[in-house]
Design a protein around this motif. Structure first.
Motif, PDB file in Angstrom:
ATOM      1  N   MET A 178      -5.620  -0.966  -6.829  1.00 59.04           N
ATOM      2  CA  MET A 178      -5.815  -0.403  -8.173  1.00 59.04           C
ATOM      3  C   MET A 178      -4.605  -0.598  -9.083  1.00 59.04           C
ATOM      4  SD  MET A 178      -7.686   3.171  -7.063  1.00 59.04           S
ATOM      5  CE  MET A 178      -7.903   3.678  -8.783  1.00 59.04           C
ATOM      6  N   HIS A 229      -1.899   5.863  -5.941  1.00 63.38           N
ATOM      7  CA  HIS A 229      -3.119   5.124  -5.602  1.00 63.38           C
ATOM      8  C   HIS A 229      -2.743   3.842  -4.886  1.00 63.38           C
ATOM      9  CE1 HIS A 229      -2.306   2.357  -8.924  1.00 63.38           C
ATOM     10  NE2 HIS A 229      -2.181   3.397  -9.729  1.00 63.38           N
ATOM     11  N   GLN A 237       0.825  -1.210   0.000  1.00 59.37           N
ATOM     12  CA  GLN A 237       0.000   0.000   0.000  1.00 59.37           C
ATOM     13  C   GLN A 237       0.856   1.255   0.000  1.00 59.37           C
ATOM     14  OE1 GLN A 237      -3.102   0.089  -0.548  1.00 59.37           O
ATOM     15  NE2 GLN A 237      -4.012   1.923   0.356  1.00 59.37           N
ATOM     16  N   SER A 289       2.810   1.542  -3.300  1.00 62.24           N
ATOM     17  CA  SER A 289       1.965   1.927  -4.418  1.00 62.24           C
ATOM     18  C   SER A 289       1.561   3.398  -4.341  1.00 62.24           C
ATOM     19  CB  SER A 289       0.716   1.037  -4.442  1.00 62.24           C
ATOM     20  OG  SER A 289      -0.129   1.385  -5.510  1.00 62.24           O
ATOM     21  N   LEU A 290       1.211   3.851  -3.140  1.00 60.33           N
ATOM     22  CA  LEU A 290       0.839   5.259  -2.977  1.00 60.33           C
ATOM     23  C   LEU A 290       2.002   6.174  -3.321  1.00 60.33           C
ATOM     24  CD1 LEU A 290      -1.221   5.048   0.336  1.00 60.33           C
ATOM     25  CD2 LEU A 290      -2.100   5.708  -1.916  1.00 60.33           C
TER      26      LEU A 290
END
Length: 210
Positions: free
Chosen positions: A158, A154, A145, A148-149
């Motif tokens: 996703m 996002h 997470q 990816s962010l």
């Protein structure tokens, strides 16, 4: 102290464990960004790409890929550059309970611990833990997470196949490799991991371990 990881490992069937590196950064006041995401909530290309890049035989071995380990030993005896022979399970054992760097002592502790983790934890849980404790950014981003962010703006749910493969490509060293601004080498590896992640064998592995 040596027995403590073996006592803790079965407890990690649930919860949100942190890695030794994360704990060390916390204690030193360093930046740590990690938001736990269940495996079922991640985009499917991410675990497939990571298995393709880090441990293609993840579904078949019991924590240690003895064939890959023998190849690493043979290369070392022949004076050739050392290649990574650690499975995802070994990396989880190292990240949770041991220390980074290369050491014969650490490897000797890591191997039996990986076998134990494979015995007491289901494969999907091992993969879920790995994807939530692996370092995936240059400034304290841990887990899918946060990585990816940072890289794409996002969450892990996703991720496209290409983005998932870019994250997999930086796993050896996110301080040098970047998914946010990938160089030619990272882009080339990502293309390989996209193709490998779509192979029938890994599709079956993912279907059996999601």
């Amino acid at each position: 102290m040596l027995l403590l990881p073996y006592l803790l490992a079965p407890l990690y069937r649930t919860g949100h464990p942190v890695s030794a590196l994360m704990a060390w950064r916390y204690l030193r006041g360093g930046a740590v960004s990690r938001q736990w995401v269940d495996l079922s909530a991640m985009a499917a290309p991410l675990p497939r790409s990571v298995v393709a890049s880090e441990d293609a035989k993840f579904c078949g071995h019991r924590g240690v890929d003895w064939g890959a380990l023998r190849e690493v030993i043979d290369d070392a005896e022949d004076g050739e550059p050392s290649r990574g022979g650690s499975t995802i399970t070994q990396q989880v054992a190292k990240n949770l309970f041991l220390w980074p760097g290369r050491s014969v002592v650490r490897k000797a502790l890591e191997l039996p611990l990986a076998l134990w983790l494979d015995l007491v934890l289901p494969k999907p849980r091992i993969l879920e833990i790995y994807l939530n404790i692996a370092e995936l950014g240059p400034s304290g981003q841990f887990g899918a997470q946060a990585g990816s962010l940072y890289a794409f703006g996002h969450g892990a749910a996703m991720l496209t196949p290409r983005e998932a493969a870019l994250l997999a490509a930086i796993l050896p060293n996110p301080h040098v490799r970047s998914a946010r601004t990938p160089g030619p080498g990272v882009r080339r590896l990502a293309g390989i991991y996209v193709a490998r992640g779509q192979a029938a064998e890994l599709q079956r592995c993912w279907a059996e371990n999601r």
